[in-house]
Design a protein around this motif. Structure first.
Motif: not given
Ligand code: G3H
Ligand code: ZN
Length: 306
Positions: A88, A90-91, A94-95, A119-120, A123-124, A127
């Protein structure tokens, strides 16, 4: 210039056999010290936000300071999450616009570390943001030599770890220890070589560099270390200079008068590390601040009511 990712920086470092300095910053003065030193040295630089920095300044302030500093220099600056503790966080980074992430699963069993790292990365990468992961565990001051030895990265695990996680860079435990107050540790260069041979395309990261002998750091850069993390060494300079100033000028109530020498002391240590890592002079284009550099001389500050 806008923030850049660590992807191109680390690839250039790998090719040029130098390392990019990754320095921890907790406040405005440290951010300025790091970016000014990198600018003057024509070096790319990574500013990293630790868990402590997020607790101290809050993520928005910690990231915002780095973005402002980057916008005012011509050298590449990356904003990196240091020792990201969970998916979370890490997400959220990103934001917030971080241009480099770290998922540190080194306290987890290997398989769990792999699953969350992946998983990280998934998602990274959507982006376009690279991710550093950790193999083995870089321990903290107070660890025994045997504990440091036992926590080292295993070369035989490196290839599968990178394949399964798709990580862009890898922090490896090879004998350094976090937060040492003097340069005493020697790296296990043979272990580093074995890891580099197993994953030749992956930029390798050295943590806890404050406590590593400088010759050992320089040697590790010849064998694949492309990013070197430094925090304690800078904090020491900042705090000791602050302390000296307070001791020498107990009647000066303006904190800026004390923070100027602290910022200068940290800056000179960043400069020395950049030169040790060989990243100085690697940025060709003019460099330098677009807007006037910040004031450094105590005399330039003005009166306390300013
Ligand atoms: O992730 C941060 C670093 O590994 C810094 O370690 O404080 O020992 O230089 P250090
Ligand atoms: Zn670290």
């Amino acid at each position: 210039m806008p923030l850049t990712t660590t992807k191109e920086m680390l690839k250039a470092a790998q090719k040029g056999k130098f390392a990019v300095g990754a320095f921890n910053a907790n406040n405005m003065e440290m951010v300025q010290a790091i970016v000014e030193a990198a600018t003057e040295e024509h070096a790319p630089v990574i500013l990293q936000v630790s868990q402590g920095a997020i607790r101290y300044a809050g993520m928005a302030f910690a990231a915002g300071l780095v973005k402002i500093a980057a916008a005012n220099t011509d050298v590449p600056v990356a904003l990196h999450l240091d020792h990201g503790t969970d998916f979370d966080q890490n997400v959220l980074c990103l934001r917030e616009g971080f241009t480099s992430l770290m998922f540190d699963g080194s306290s987890l069993p290997l398989e769990e570390n792999i699953v969350i790292s992946r998983r990280v990365c998934d998602i990274a990468h959507i982006c376009g943001i690279p991710v550093e992961t950790e193999l083995g565990k870089v321990l903290k001051r107070g660890a025994t030599p045997q504990e440091v030895q036992d926590a080292m990265a295993k070369p035989e695990e490196a290839e599968r770890f990178i394949e399964d996680t798709q990580a862009d860079s890898l922090a490896i435990a090879i004998g350094s220890v976090h937060a040492l107050l003097s340069q005493a540790a020697e790296l296990d260069i043979e272990r580093l070589k074995a890891i580099r041979d197993a994953i030749p395309d992956t930029p390798l990261v050295l943590h806890g560099a404050s406590g590593v002998l400088e010759d050992s750091v320089a040697e590790s850069i010849q064998y694949g270390i492309c990013k070197v993390n430094v925090a304690t060494y800078l904090s020491q300079a900042f705090t000791y200079a602050l302390f000296d100033s307070l001791k020498a000028n107990p009647d000066v109530e303006d904190p800026r008068q004390h923070l100027v020498p602290a910022r200068e002391a940290a800056k000179e240590r960043v400069r020395a590390k950049i030169r040790l890592f060989g990243s100085n002079g690697t940025i060709k284009s003019g460099g330098g601040f677009r807007s006037p550099p910040t004031q450094h001389r105590v005399a330039d500050i003005g009166e306390a009511e300013d």
